[in-house]
Scaffold this active site. Sequence first.
Site, PDB file in Angstrom:
ATOM      1  N   GLU A  50     118.993 -57.679 -40.251  1.00  0.00           N
ATOM      2  CA  GLU A  50     119.975 -57.517 -39.185  1.00  0.00           C
ATOM      3  C   GLU A  50     119.841 -56.127 -38.596  1.00  0.00           C
ATOM      4  O   GLU A  50     119.506 -55.173 -39.305  1.00  0.00           O
ATOM      5  CB  GLU A  50     121.392 -57.722 -39.737  1.00  0.00           C
ATOM      6  N   ASN A  71     127.036 -67.207 -36.009  1.00  0.00           N
ATOM      7  CA  ASN A  71     127.230 -66.559 -37.305  1.00  0.00           C
ATOM      8  C   ASN A  71     128.717 -66.428 -37.619  1.00  0.00           C
ATOM      9  O   ASN A  71     129.476 -65.896 -36.800  1.00  0.00           O
ATOM     10  CB  ASN A  71     126.596 -65.162 -37.301  1.00  0.00           C
ATOM     11  N   GLU A  72     129.126 -66.928 -38.773  1.00  0.00           N
ATOM     12  CA  GLU A  72     130.480 -66.715 -39.319  1.00  0.00           C
ATOM     13  C   GLU A  72     131.567 -66.860 -38.258  1.00  0.00           C
ATOM     14  O   GLU A  72     132.445 -66.001 -38.118  1.00  0.00           O
ATOM     15  CB  GLU A  72     130.563 -65.345 -39.998  1.00  0.00           C
ATOM     16  N   TYR A  96     129.218 -63.208 -51.348  1.00  0.00           N
ATOM     17  CA  TYR A  96     128.911 -61.890 -51.903  1.00  0.00           C
ATOM     18  C   TYR A  96     129.792 -61.666 -53.128  1.00  0.00           C
ATOM     19  O   TYR A  96     130.943 -62.104 -53.167  1.00  0.00           O
ATOM     20  CB  TYR A  96     129.167 -60.790 -50.874  1.00  0.00           C
ATOM     21  N   GLU A 106     123.300 -66.230 -46.409  1.00  0.00           N
ATOM     22  CA  GLU A 106     123.713 -64.877 -46.802  1.00  0.00           C
ATOM     23  C   GLU A 106     124.208 -64.940 -48.238  1.00  0.00           C
ATOM     24  O   GLU A 106     125.168 -65.673 -48.529  1.00  0.00           O
ATOM     25  CB  GLU A 106     124.814 -64.308 -45.896  1.00  0.00           C
ATOM     26  N   GLN A 146     120.637 -58.013 -47.719  1.00  0.00           N
ATOM     27  CA  GLN A 146     119.562 -58.028 -46.730  1.00  0.00           C
ATOM     28  C   GLN A 146     118.280 -57.510 -47.388  1.00  0.00           C
ATOM     29  O   GLN A 146     118.201 -57.608 -48.614  1.00  0.00           O
ATOM     30  CB  GLN A 146     119.988 -57.222 -45.518  1.00  0.00           C
ATOM     31  N   ASN A 198     126.643 -60.406 -38.032  1.00  0.00           N
ATOM     32  CA  ASN A 198     127.662 -60.063 -37.037  1.00  0.00           C
ATOM     33  C   ASN A 198     127.057 -59.504 -35.764  1.00  0.00           C
ATOM     34  O   ASN A 198     127.604 -59.677 -34.671  1.00  0.00           O
ATOM     35  CB  ASN A 198     128.645 -59.058 -37.636  1.00  0.00           C
TER      36      ASN A 198
END
Length: 503
Positions: A27, A172-173, A244, A292, A353, A72
């Site tokens: 990203e 994304n999200e 996460y 992710e 990442q 993001n």
Amino acid sequence: MPSAHLTVDPNSAVGAIQRRLFGGFVEHLGRHVYDGIYEPGHPSADADGFRTDVIELVKELGVSTIRYPGGNFVSGFRWEDSVGPVAERPRRLDLAWHSTETNEVGLHEFSSWLEKVGSDLMMAVNLGTRGTLEALDLLEYSNVPAGSALAQRRIDNGRTEPFGVQVWCLGNEMDGPWQLGHRNADDYGKLAARTAKGMRQLDPSIELVVCGSSGASMPTFGEWERVVLTHAYDDVDMISCHAYYQEHDGDLDSFLASAVDMDGFIEKVVATADHVKAVRGSDKQINISFDEWNVWYLDRYENVDKVEGIGNWPIAPRLLEDVYSVVDAVVFGNLMISLLKHSDRVASASLAQLVNVIAPIMTEPGGPAWRQTTFFPFAITSRLAQGEALQLKLDVPTHDTKRYGAVPLVDAVATHDAEDGSSAVFLVNRSSTESIDVTVDVSALGDVQVRESHTLNDDDVYAKNTLDAPTRVAPRPNETARVSDGTLTVTLPPVSWTALALS
């Protein structure tokens, strides 16, 4: 000393292991791209400005597919800014990470880097501040060989052959209130379905990932997946999962059991997808793109790292540069075990990442690059896990945790490649105090021997690799691993991850 027993049978396959399971994520965030993969003034930089020391480490990591450019970041991204002559590209303010994006590295440059590291591109489109038309334009620019205005623009920009991007993420999200263009499930599901239909009209060969909830703890979780798939089920191939993990308040035992949460997350999303399938009377199966996942000490970012101020938009600030410990690596390796255990439905995964930003690889501007502790489980698993994942029969003691209740002290998965006869067993010891003797019935594999053994542990479970001590932590051969009369025996130290290759 506690003991555990496992049985490995090549006839008990969970599913084929997709190489996309060992994907990554780049990203435009912090020092990931600039001062990470790209640093023209670095002594190791190649003619394109990419750090060759980083390239070699990414190749060693064994990353298959890389999701790009966010995250993001993508929800405010104008893809047109990232193509054409570099000197003419605009600088933009990135609202996601309160930074300035120079667009010096764009689609063409990143694709060149992917060729150097041997990975495929997984592209995310902006469905936050943009929509169907812009996604179609990017697909045309990327995948149409010639004969259209946008294909010709790509050719004029120096790329005759199309990029041939196979996997596309539809935003994304989008359930996250932090996301630019945040929508409810109904609005996003309709937009994703419209965009997917249009993209398939242009290129029917592509695979599409629709956004699931941005986390299992979101209040939208479950109902979001149901509503979105009700709209988009026929038009997409996968739904995303993001997770996460971090140690909370010194609760080491619960942290070591984080993979229990990942297992449950995957199984709930599968159940929801299959519910929509049943309601629709469909023969199609929706799989998971776990695009992710990582250990991430999010609390540190909330309290320390944020960049703020209307006049403060730095280029490549130091953000989310978590330094990982032995226990982080053990949890990380266990998360990889969870992904393998669900290889029948997890068709793709992206470690978030790769460089500097919550990453297995760290760099110093003008200085060295080094492996974090989490580098080792990923690199070794990516290399050894081939063929099919196997369902194990486990007889394992449990212990109590505050967050997850009673959990097995040992978690494990095995893989087997019928073509060359090789197998591998991956194990974690979640006990913070005791070694565990493990016996594994491998008689169904035939006459096998231990070809490789790797154990990651340390007397100091919080030991880390840093700029000053870049090789403090590394896996070592496990001298206790041996096979006799169809039984593999190995001792797992406390808080440890182990990989055993058999041939």
